[in-house]
Design a protein around this motif. Sequence first.
Motif, mmCIF file in Angstrom:
data_model
loop_
_atom_site.group_PDB
_atom_site.id
_atom_site.type_symbol
_atom_site.label_atom_id
_atom_site.label_comp_id
_atom_site.label_asym_id
_atom_site.label_seq_id
_atom_site.Cartn_x
_atom_site.Cartn_y
_atom_site.Cartn_z
ATOM 1 N N PHE A 43 0.792 -1.222 0.000
ATOM 2 C CA PHE A 43 0.000 0.000 0.000
ATOM 3 C C PHE A 43 0.829 1.279 0.000
ATOM 4 O O PHE A 43 0.308 2.352 -0.290
ATOM 5 N N GLU A 44 2.103 1.177 0.295
ATOM 6 C CA GLU A 44 2.960 2.360 0.286
ATOM 7 C C GLU A 44 3.788 2.458 -0.992
ATOM 8 O O GLU A 44 4.505 3.430 -1.199
ATOM 9 N N CYS A 45 3.667 1.485 -1.867
ATOM 10 C CA CYS A 45 4.453 1.426 -3.099
ATOM 11 C C CYS A 45 3.848 2.340 -4.171
ATOM 12 O O CYS A 45 2.686 2.168 -4.543
ATOM 13 N N PRO A 46 4.624 3.288 -4.703
ATOM 14 C CA PRO A 46 4.081 4.176 -5.735
ATOM 15 C C PRO A 46 3.728 3.436 -7.031
ATOM 16 O O PRO A 46 2.817 3.858 -7.747
ATOM 17 N N TYR A 47 4.412 2.352 -7.320
ATOM 18 C CA TYR A 47 4.117 1.582 -8.537
ATOM 19 C C TYR A 47 2.797 0.819 -8.394
ATOM 20 O O TYR A 47 2.051 0.684 -9.363
ATOM 21 N N CYS A 48 2.501 0.349 -7.186
ATOM 22 C CA CYS A 48 1.202 -0.285 -6.936
ATOM 23 C C CYS A 48 0.091 0.759 -7.060
ATOM 24 O O CYS A 48 -0.976 0.471 -7.615
ATOM 25 N N HIS A 49 0.345 1.938 -6.550
ATOM 26 C CA HIS A 49 -0.612 3.041 -6.685
ATOM 27 C C HIS A 49 -0.923 3.288 -8.154
ATOM 28 O O HIS A 49 -2.084 3.425 -8.547
ATOM 29 N N ASP A 50 0.120 3.325 -8.986
ATOM 30 C CA ASP A 50 -0.068 3.592 -10.412
ATOM 31 C C ASP A 50 -0.763 2.438 -11.131
ATOM 32 O O ASP A 50 -1.481 2.659 -12.103
ATOM 33 N N ALA A 51 -0.555 1.211 -10.664
ATOM 34 C CA ALA A 51 -1.159 0.040 -11.300
ATOM 35 C C ALA A 51 -2.628 -0.138 -10.928
ATOM 36 O O ALA A 51 -3.400 -0.721 -11.700
ATOM 37 N N ALA A 52 -3.034 0.364 -9.780
ATOM 38 C CA ALA A 52 -4.391 0.118 -9.277
ATOM 39 C C ALA A 52 -5.488 0.518 -10.262
ATOM 40 O O ALA A 52 -6.415 -0.267 -10.488
ATOM 41 N N PRO A 53 -5.436 1.692 -10.885
ATOM 42 C CA PRO A 53 -6.511 2.034 -11.828
ATOM 43 C C PRO A 53 -6.562 1.111 -13.046
ATOM 44 O O PRO A 53 -7.650 0.783 -13.529
ATOM 45 N N ALA A 54 -5.417 0.681 -13.540
ATOM 46 C CA ALA A 54 -5.393 -0.229 -14.693
ATOM 47 C C ALA A 54 -5.998 -1.577 -14.314
ATOM 48 O O ALA A 54 -6.797 -2.145 -15.069
ATOM 49 N N LEU A 55 -5.637 -2.089 -13.158
ATOM 50 C CA LEU A 55 -6.181 -3.372 -12.705
ATOM 51 C C LEU A 55 -7.695 -3.280 -12.539
ATOM 52 O O LEU A 55 -8.440 -4.140 -13.008
ATOM 53 N N ARG A 56 -8.152 -2.231 -11.894
ATOM 54 C CA ARG A 56 -9.591 -2.048 -11.670
ATOM 55 C C ARG A 56 -10.327 -1.923 -13.006
ATOM 56 O O ARG A 56 -11.375 -2.538 -13.204
ATOM 57 N N SER A 57 -9.799 -1.140 -13.914
ATOM 58 C CA SER A 57 -10.446 -0.925 -15.209
ATOM 59 C C SER A 57 -10.590 -2.225 -15.992
ATOM 60 O O SER A 57 -11.646 -2.499 -16.569
ATOM 61 N N MET A 101 -11.151 0.263 1.737
ATOM 62 C CA MET A 101 -9.924 0.659 2.437
ATOM 63 C C MET A 101 -8.736 0.620 1.477
ATOM 64 O O MET A 101 -7.886 1.519 1.492
ATOM 65 N N HIS A 102 -8.672 -0.394 0.634
ATOM 66 C CA HIS A 102 -7.638 -0.506 -0.401
ATOM 67 C C HIS A 102 -7.554 0.803 -1.186
ATOM 68 O O HIS A 102 -6.482 1.397 -1.358
ATOM 69 N N ASP A 103 -8.689 1.285 -1.649
ATOM 70 C CA ASP A 103 -8.720 2.499 -2.459
ATOM 71 C C ASP A 103 -8.283 3.724 -1.650
ATOM 72 O O ASP A 103 -7.529 4.570 -2.157
ATOM 73 N N LEU A 104 -8.741 3.831 -0.412
ATOM 74 C CA LEU A 104 -8.345 4.967 0.427
ATOM 75 C C LEU A 104 -6.847 4.954 0.728
ATOM 76 O O LEU A 104 -6.194 6.002 0.715
ATOM 77 N N LEU A 105 -6.295 3.779 0.990
ATOM 78 C CA LEU A 105 -4.869 3.700 1.303
ATOM 79 C C LEU A 105 -4.024 4.117 0.107
ATOM 80 O O LEU A 105 -3.037 4.849 0.260
ATOM 81 N N PHE A 106 -4.405 3.673 -1.077
ATOM 82 C CA PHE A 106 -3.652 4.096 -2.259
ATOM 83 C C PHE A 106 -3.857 5.578 -2.552
ATOM 84 O O PHE A 106 -2.933 6.261 -2.996
ATOM 85 N N ALA A 107 -5.034 6.095 -2.297
ATOM 86 C CA ALA A 107 -5.297 7.510 -2.551
ATOM 87 C C ALA A 107 -4.549 8.422 -1.585
ATOM 88 O O ALA A 107 -4.297 9.586 -1.894
ATOM 89 N N HIS A 108 -4.171 7.883 -0.425
ATOM 90 C CA HIS A 108 -3.521 8.686 0.609
ATOM 91 C C HIS A 108 -2.234 8.024 1.089
ATOM 92 O O HIS A 108 -1.990 7.933 2.284
ATOM 93 N N GLN A 109 -1.401 7.606 0.146
ATOM 94 C CA GLN A 109 -0.162 6.914 0.507
ATOM 95 C C GLN A 109 0.756 7.738 1.395
ATOM 96 O O GLN A 109 1.588 7.176 2.100
ATOM 97 N N ASP A 110 0.622 9.036 1.363
ATOM 98 C CA ASP A 110 1.473 9.899 2.159
ATOM 99 C C ASP A 110 0.998 10.006 3.606
ATOM 100 O O ASP A 110 1.663 10.634 4.428
ATOM 101 N N ARG A 111 -0.134 9.365 3.920
ATOM 102 C CA ARG A 111 -0.688 9.416 5.277
ATOM 103 C C ARG A 111 -1.133 8.020 5.695
ATOM 104 O O ARG A 111 -2.303 7.678 5.586
ATOM 105 N N LEU A 112 -0.193 7.213 6.170
ATOM 106 C CA LEU A 112 -0.513 5.834 6.551
ATOM 107 C C LEU A 112 -0.081 5.491 7.977
ATOM 108 O O LEU A 112 0.042 4.315 8.313
#
Length: 192
Positions: A43-57, A101-112
Motif C-alpha cells: 500500500f505504500e508502493c508508488p508503482y502499486c498506486h499507479d497500477a491500481a486504476p489499470a487493474l480495476r479498469s 480501504m484498499h482504495d483509500l490507502l492508495f489515494a492517501h499513501q502519504d498518510r498511513l
Amino acid sequence: MLGHMTSAPGGPATPRATDLVPPDAHVFGNPDAPVTIVEFGDFECPYCHDAAPALRSVVEESGGQVRLVFRHFPLFEVHPYALTAALAAEAAGEQGRFWDMHDLLFAHQDRLDDTALAHWAQKLGLDGASVVGDAAQRHGDVVERDYLAGAALGVRGTPTVYVDGERYRGRVTEDGLRAAVAAALAAAGQGA
C-alpha cells in the motif's frame, strides 16, 4: 512476527492459478470469473498506486470475465507504514470493507500512520480503533501468509502480477493486462 520474514532463495516458480488464491482471498469482480489476476502489492508502493486504476479498469470492463485478487507483500524495510497499512486493510476486510480501504490507502499513501489509518476507517463508517494496534495485529497471520507465498514464488518487488498463474512482465498497463487476459482466455478455449 512479520519483521523476521526473509525472501525465499531460488528462482520464481510458475504456480497454478488456483494455488495463488487462498480461500479467504479478497476478490474484486466476479468471484467465478474464468480469469484471475493476482497482485502481490504494498500500500505504500508508488508503482502499486499507479497500477491500481489499470487493474480495476480491466476487471470492470471485462464483462465478468476477470477477477482481481490482492495479496499482501509489504516491503517493510523500505516502506515504514506498509505493514500497518496491510493489517488495517485486513481489519477493514473483516468488516466487509477491504476494497474501500484498499482504495483509500492508495489515494492517501502519504498518510498511513496509525492516526491516519484510524481516520480512513472512520470515513468508511468503521471504528478507527479496529484497524490499528492490537486489533489489527490479529490479522498478522494473513499478511505473513501472503508475504511468504509471494517470496516462495520469487516475488521481490511490487506490484508483482500473475494472470491465470502466468507472471505478467513489464509495467502494469491496461493494454498489457488486456493482452494477457485475452491470451489466458484463448488458452482456456474461451476466446477473447
